[in-house]
Design an enzyme around this catalytic site. Sequence first.
Site, PDB file in Angstrom:
ATOM      1  CB  SER A   1      14.084  20.931  -8.911  1.00  0.00           C
ATOM      2  OG  SER A   1      13.135  21.254  -9.905  1.00  0.00           O
TER       3      SER A   1
ATOM      4  CB  THR B   1      13.304  26.685 -10.958  1.00  0.00           C
ATOM      5  OG1 THR B   1      12.160  25.840 -10.850  1.00  0.00           O
ATOM      6  CG2 THR B   1      13.951  26.476 -12.324  1.00  0.00           C
TER       7      THR B   1
ATOM      8  CG  HIS C   1       5.064  20.337  -4.197  1.00  0.00           C
ATOM      9  ND1 HIS C   1       4.406  19.462  -5.032  1.00  0.00           N
ATOM     10  CD2 HIS C   1       6.059  20.893  -4.942  1.00  0.00           C
ATOM     11  CE1 HIS C   1       4.971  19.482  -6.229  1.00  0.00           C
ATOM     12  NE2 HIS C   1       5.977  20.343  -6.187  1.00  0.00           N
TER      13      HIS C   1
ATOM     14  CG  PHE D   1      13.800  17.076  -3.405  1.00  0.00           C
ATOM     15  CD1 PHE D   1      14.951  17.535  -4.002  1.00  0.00           C
ATOM     16  CD2 PHE D   1      12.600  17.705  -3.694  1.00  0.00           C
ATOM     17  CE1 PHE D   1      14.918  18.615  -4.872  1.00  0.00           C
ATOM     18  CE2 PHE D   1      12.550  18.795  -4.555  1.00  0.00           C
ATOM     19  CZ  PHE D   1      13.709  19.244  -5.152  1.00  0.00           C
TER      20      PHE D   1
ATOM     21  CB  THR E   1      11.247   8.739  12.506  1.00  0.00           C
ATOM     22  OG1 THR E   1      11.952   8.140  11.417  1.00  0.00           O
ATOM     23  CG2 THR E   1      10.183   7.777  13.013  1.00  0.00           C
TER      24      THR E   1
ATOM     25  CB  CYS F   1      10.575  21.941  -5.230  1.00  0.00           C
ATOM     26  SG  CYS F   1      11.122  21.593  -6.917  1.00  0.00           S
TER      27      CYS F   1
END
Length: 236
Positions: free
Chosen positions: A47, A56, A110, A2, A156, A54
């Site tokens: 996904s 499914t 993740h 992503f 950031t 993430c």
Amino acid sequence: MFTGIVEVIGTVIEYKQTDNDEGTGGGVSLTIGDSAEILTDVHLGDSISTNGVCLTVTHFDKEKGQFKVGIAPETLRRTNLGDLRTGSKVNLERAVSGETRLGGHIVQGHVDTIATITKKSSDENALNFTFQLRDPKYIHYVVEKGFIAVDGTSLTVTDVDYKTAEFSVMLVSYTQGKVVISQKKEGDTVNIEVDLTGKLIEQQIELVLTSQLENDGPLANFVKKIVDQKLSALGK
């Protein structure tokens, strides 16, 4: 993979504990609505990043603008998705395609750990947030002006305190209306994924150093020389 650029804010329609035979290993089944915008090209097995995780797609209904995902027990332990309830808002982003612009940074979906909002304040039309990591070891991957994914949003880092395992970010006015973080308050939690680059660099350095020390390479010889000099100075 992503980019950390949230496409739409969805709403949890159903949050249900599941049995092993439902494919989540005794985890949770989650149905999310207000998602029509990201379901135009959806397929089973796709996904979708949900608050940075993430997940499914196991079922979808384009007409209703809804899709369903399963959350495994390990994911519940690592993230704050277990705190979601009917009506909760979540950041949603589809996995990248070959034509996706990388507007944020590379995000795997993740999650490494969760963090608690310790401070929220205004700076004219911007919002400043400070977070404290549940697992302090991950603060070493956070650097000032570096990337970090907070609830799946690429942000950031504006400041880091390595002693307290805290870091800060700023949300400009435009971003506030596009992500769920701006709706959260002090004491709430967020999902954190540190920048993958730091992990890769650390792993490569560790492998090189280990190889040098185990195979009497230049580094091992240098360390031995220093040790011998110190011992000699001590008269041993």
